[in-house]
Design an enzyme around this catalytic site. Structure first.
Site: not given
Lengths: 246, 246
Positions: A52, A110
């Site tokens: 994003d 992540y």
């Protein structure tokens, strides 16, 4: 010839990874660089997945096909000289033609950074979420135990998620603190839309005492996004590593 | 009441510290915040010295006078809520009315960061100078020995320096490497215009073998800027700490 690249980028100046008309995107910049290198010919890149707006990458992976011959070790420099300063190819390798950067992902890692300094740190304003308040790490560890494993993560993804299958496996979640920065590490076979950021929001809620960790199994069962914590800001999130079989 | 503040800022978005008409400056932002806090009344700040465009600060020091009473420990938050995200007051203290942030400086410490990663690091593009080539640290240490001490630093400051007296004392110069980042540390009683950046350029020249460290005494004696290395970029430079008697 198929080339596999590991790419890092500072997400601050991008409207996310995926190409969008009229927006500055990572994919857009890399494809523009490749087009220059290929004397005007379009080259499409395929990444392990999107990120994003504002989200960073240490080890995003992508592939593309080329007819130009450049030795493996020269690819990073050849392409980096045509890329803006906030994207850099870290490594490149020739790979079998049937390799696909998205379909062959085995696992992803992540990390999420939280700045714990009392006064906000001017240097991490785009690179960590500033949360200076008290956190109970014992409660956060209890919460983690309920999240690791295979679950339906509907409660932990954005209502905008377009995937039907929301069962994912989290292999590992851990966190460590170093120099006022708390880093969460998540390894899983796949992550739904906003999933890491909602997991972080939930762990912070456990740490600040507004969520009892023992409620997490019920929240997972309910498959209801509204039961989870806020989505933590994108600027603290890093796509750290993508794992493949080879 | 006089207030002494320690301030950090990310220099990337600023045309330097000192106020300049039509430019975004650190002083301009702080004075604008103080003016809001003082309901429209102008408050002038006095810093330990200027920093150039792109140069960062961990511990810049400044003072100002105020008639508002806010407890010492509340000053940082009160002012930070009115400042942009790239400037932050780290600490504040009441101080004698004869204290002056510039005139009473005893010593200053600057640090300079050099990114040594082979591929450029996207996250340090505004925070370190990327120099991936070989450096001979033994030669750099030899060069340092000739620079520490009291010298006329005319050869090591910009030709634009407006100060007549160019004798300064460097108390300490050292460097250390950590995670691909080489950091230089300079402590001295004062620094001339561009002096740290020219010292870094010179040390790098010694390290890459284009400057024989044993020539440094002659370069100092010659008082000729053209004999020194290039001025290293401002983005790697940090005003780290300002020392006062109290």
């Amino acid at each position: 010839m198929r080339v596999k690249c590991t790419v890092s980028y500072d997400g601050t100046g991008f409207s996310g990874f995926q190409i969008q008309p009229g927006q500055r995107t990572v994919q857009g910049e890399i494809e523009r660089g490749l087009k220059k290198l290929h004397k005007g010919q379009e080259v499409k890149v395929f990444a392990s997945g999107r990120t994003d707006a504002g989200v960073h990458a240490i080890g995003q992976v992508l592939h593309f096909d080329t007819e130009i011959y450049i030795p493996e070790s020269r690819w990073p420099n050849a392409l980096n000289s045509l890329l803006p300063e906030d994207v850099a190819i870290q490594a490149a390798a020739f790979i079998e033609e049937d390799f696909h950067a998205r379909y062959h992902v085995r696992a992803k890692e992540y990390r999420y950074k939280v700045s714990r300094s009392e006064v906000r740190d001017v240097f991490s304003r785009n690179y960590a979420y500033h949360y200076p308040y008290k956190l109970d790490y014992v409660k956060m560890r209890e919460a983690i135990k309920f999240l690791i494993g295979t679950h339906d993560f509907t409660s932990f993804c954005s209502a905008k998620t377009d995937k039907e299958d929301r069962i994912r496996t989290l292999y590992d979640i851990e966190f460590y603190e170093e120099d006022d920065v708390l880093t969460f590490r998540f390894v899983g076979d796949g992550f739904l839309y906003n999933m890491v950021r909602i997991l972080v929001g939930t762990l912070i809620n456990a740490g600040r005492g507004v969520l009892d960790p023992y409620r997490i199994p019920d929240i997972l069962k309910a498959r209801d996004r509204s039961l989870c914590g806020k989505t933590a800001p994108g600027s603290g999130l890093y796509l750290w590593k993508v794992y493949y079989d080879n």
